[in-house]
Design a protein around this motif. Structure first.
Motif: not given
Length: 72
Positions: A49-55
Motif C-alpha cells: 500500500s502507499e502507507r507501507e511503501w512510505a514506511a
C-alpha cells in the motif's frame, strides 16, 4: 490486498542498477508493486500500500535496512 491488474504497468528500474540483482517498481491504482528484473515479468510480485511503501522508504533512508543493521 488483491493483486492489481499490472498489464498496463510502467515498470521502473533505478539508474544506478547494475547487471544481475535489480528490481523494478510500478505504481498502479494506489498499489506499489516490486519484481525481480531477471524474471522478465514471470516471477512473483510483491505489492505494498502507499502507507507501507512510505514506511519502507523512510526506514531505508534512515539506514534501518543497511547490511550492518540486518546482520546485527
Amino acid at each position: 490486498m488483491n493483486r492489481p491488474d499490472l498489464s498496463a504497468a510502467r515498470w521502473r528500474k533505478s539508474n544506478v542498477s547494475g547487471d544481475g540483482g535489480c528490481v523494478e517498481v510500478a505504481y498502479v491504482n494506489g498499489v506499489i508493486s516490486v519484481r525481480d528484473t531477471k524474471d522478465q515479468g514471470n516471477g512473483p510480485v510483491l505489492t505494498f500500500s502507499e502507507r507501507e511503501w512510505a514506511a519502507f522508504l523512510a526506514g531505508a533512508r534512515a539506514g534501518e535496512f543497511d547490511l550492518g543493521q540486518l546482520a546485527g
